[in-house]
Design a protein around this motif. Structure first.
Motif, PDB file in Angstrom:
ATOM      1  N   HIS A 122      -5.337  -9.279   3.591  1.00 61.49           N
ATOM      2  CA  HIS A 122      -4.071  -9.111   4.321  1.00 61.49           C
ATOM      3  C   HIS A 122      -3.331 -10.445   4.362  1.00 61.49           C
ATOM      4  O   HIS A 122      -3.924 -11.478   4.654  1.00 61.49           O
ATOM      5  CB  HIS A 122      -4.346  -8.622   5.752  1.00 61.49           C
TER       6      HIS A 122
ATOM      7  N   GLU B  50      -6.508   2.065  -2.610  1.00 55.77           N
ATOM      8  CA  GLU B  50      -5.102   1.706  -2.576  1.00 55.77           C
ATOM      9  C   GLU B  50      -4.409   1.685  -3.920  1.00 55.77           C
ATOM     10  O   GLU B  50      -3.201   1.747  -3.969  1.00 55.77           O
ATOM     11  CB  GLU B  50      -4.926   0.323  -1.951  1.00 55.77           C
TER      12      GLU B  50
ATOM     13  N   GLU C 273      -2.019   9.149   3.516  1.00 55.00           N
ATOM     14  CA  GLU C 273      -1.017   9.409   2.488  1.00 55.00           C
ATOM     15  C   GLU C 273      -0.418  10.769   2.794  1.00 55.00           C
ATOM     16  O   GLU C 273      -1.148  11.764   2.920  1.00 55.00           O
ATOM     17  CB  GLU C 273      -1.686   9.403   1.110  1.00 55.00           C
TER      18      GLU C 273
ATOM     19  N   HIS D  57      -0.313   1.091  12.925  1.00 48.64           N
ATOM     20  CA  HIS D  57      -0.892  -0.042  13.644  1.00 48.64           C
ATOM     21  C   HIS D  57      -0.436   0.018  15.096  1.00 48.64           C
ATOM     22  O   HIS D  57       0.752   0.127  15.368  1.00 48.64           O
ATOM     23  CB  HIS D  57      -0.397  -1.328  12.981  1.00 48.64           C
TER      24      HIS D  57
ATOM     25  N   ARG E 292       2.218   6.321   1.374  1.00 50.05           N
ATOM     26  CA  ARG E 292       1.104   5.826   2.183  1.00 50.05           C
ATOM     27  C   ARG E 292       1.632   5.156   3.442  1.00 50.05           C
ATOM     28  O   ARG E 292       2.505   4.287   3.369  1.00 50.05           O
ATOM     29  CB  ARG E 292       0.247   4.867   1.362  1.00 50.05           C
ATOM     30  N   TRP E 293       1.104   5.588   4.579  1.00 49.46           N
ATOM     31  CA  TRP E 293       1.487   5.057   5.886  1.00 49.46           C
ATOM     32  C   TRP E 293       0.304   4.334   6.505  1.00 49.46           C
ATOM     33  O   TRP E 293      -0.805   4.861   6.545  1.00 49.46           O
ATOM     34  CB  TRP E 293       1.924   6.201   6.814  1.00 49.46           C
ATOM     35  N   MET E 294       0.553   3.132   6.992  1.00 52.98           N
ATOM     36  CA  MET E 294      -0.446   2.334   7.704  1.00 52.98           C
ATOM     37  C   MET E 294       0.035   2.250   9.146  1.00 52.98           C
ATOM     38  O   MET E 294       1.057   1.620   9.421  1.00 52.98           O
ATOM     39  CB  MET E 294      -0.562   0.958   7.054  1.00 52.98           C
TER      40      MET E 294
ATOM     41  N   SER F 101       4.021   0.071   6.542  1.00 54.79           N
ATOM     42  CA  SER F 101       3.246  -0.276   7.729  1.00 54.79           C
ATOM     43  C   SER F 101       4.118  -0.014   8.954  1.00 54.79           C
ATOM     44  O   SER F 101       5.183  -0.602   9.101  1.00 54.79           O
ATOM     45  CB  SER F 101       2.843  -1.751   7.671  1.00 54.79           C
TER      46      SER F 101
ATOM     47  N   TYR G 159       4.600  -2.900   2.839  1.00 55.12           N
ATOM     48  CA  TYR G 159       3.261  -3.426   2.586  1.00 55.12           C
ATOM     49  C   TYR G 159       3.002  -3.260   1.092  1.00 55.12           C
ATOM     50  O   TYR G 159       2.925  -2.158   0.590  1.00 55.12           O
ATOM     51  CB  TYR G 159       2.221  -2.656   3.403  1.00 55.12           C
TER      52      TYR G 159
ATOM     53  N   ALA H 278       2.975   0.556   0.428  1.00 50.94           N
ATOM     54  CA  ALA H 278       2.723   1.411   1.588  1.00 50.94           C
ATOM     55  C   ALA H 278       3.709   0.974   2.661  1.00 50.94           C
ATOM     56  O   ALA H 278       4.258  -0.130   2.606  1.00 50.94           O
ATOM     57  CB  ALA H 278       1.290   1.251   2.077  1.00 50.94           C
TER      58      ALA H 278
ATOM     59  N   PHE I 164      -5.984   1.203  14.185  1.00 47.10           N
ATOM     60  CA  PHE I 164      -5.369   1.252  12.869  1.00 47.10           C
ATOM     61  C   PHE I 164      -5.889   2.445  12.082  1.00 47.10           C
ATOM     62  O   PHE I 164      -7.044   2.835  12.204  1.00 47.10           O
ATOM     63  CB  PHE I 164      -5.701  -0.047  12.124  1.00 47.10           C
TER      64      PHE I 164
ATOM     65  N   LYS J 150      -4.921   4.755   8.065  1.00 45.92           N
ATOM     66  CA  LYS J 150      -4.071   4.913   6.874  1.00 45.92           C
ATOM     67  C   LYS J 150      -4.105   6.366   6.438  1.00 45.92           C
ATOM     68  O   LYS J 150      -5.160   6.997   6.423  1.00 45.92           O
ATOM     69  CB  LYS J 150      -4.580   4.049   5.718  1.00 45.92           C
TER      70      LYS J 150
END
Length: 135
Positions: free
Chosen positions: A52, A72, A120, A130, A126-128, A81, A7, A79, A116, A118
């Motif tokens: 997005h 961000e 860090e 989902h 950074r992890w998103m 995802s 991402y 990041a 969802f 987010k």
């Protein structure tokens, strides 16, 4: 099963980057949503910026955004995802990444029909997270 997708964040240049990578990979733009498309104002989001976008080519998917100024765009522009199949796994991973890290957006059901969040991690990644399974 987990699915990992890069991402990328572009701070106002996402439209340009999306077209650049589309041509580079001869890809297809699957999704493109602007901050103005959200049902409510998102703090730090410029209405004319891309919230997005998704590009697909050769079986590769890349997600992109201009990002939210306040959260961000401090330090890096990538990041990871992570799409998970169930909320239990999502909770476990989120809590693990939070240990020594910082929450950027708590896990919540979203207007786009997914759960969802987010975070860090302690290494600055950074992890998103989902999940299509709503709580």
């Amino acid at each position: 099963m987990l699915k990992l997708t890069p991402y990328l964040f572009f701070s106002g240049r996402c439209e340009e980057a999306l077209e650049y990578y589309r041509k580079c990979f001869n890809g297809v733009v699957l999704t493109k949503q602007y901050f103005r498309d959200a049902p409510q104002l998102i703090e730090g989001g410029n209405p004319d910026w891309i919230m997005h976008a998704e590009l697909e080519a050769f079986g590769l998917k890349i997600m992109m955004s201009d990002g939210v100024n306040a959260k961000e765009l401090q330090g890096n522009n990538i990041a990871l995802s992570l799409v998970v199949e169930d909320s239990h796994t999502q909770n476990q991973l989120f809590e693990y990444f939070c240990d020594g890290g910082r929450v950027m957006m708590p896990l919540n059901d979203t207007f786009w029909g997914a759960r969802f969040g987010k975070v860090e991690d302690k290494f600055g990644i950074r992890w998103m997270l989902h999940c299509e399974e709503l709580s």
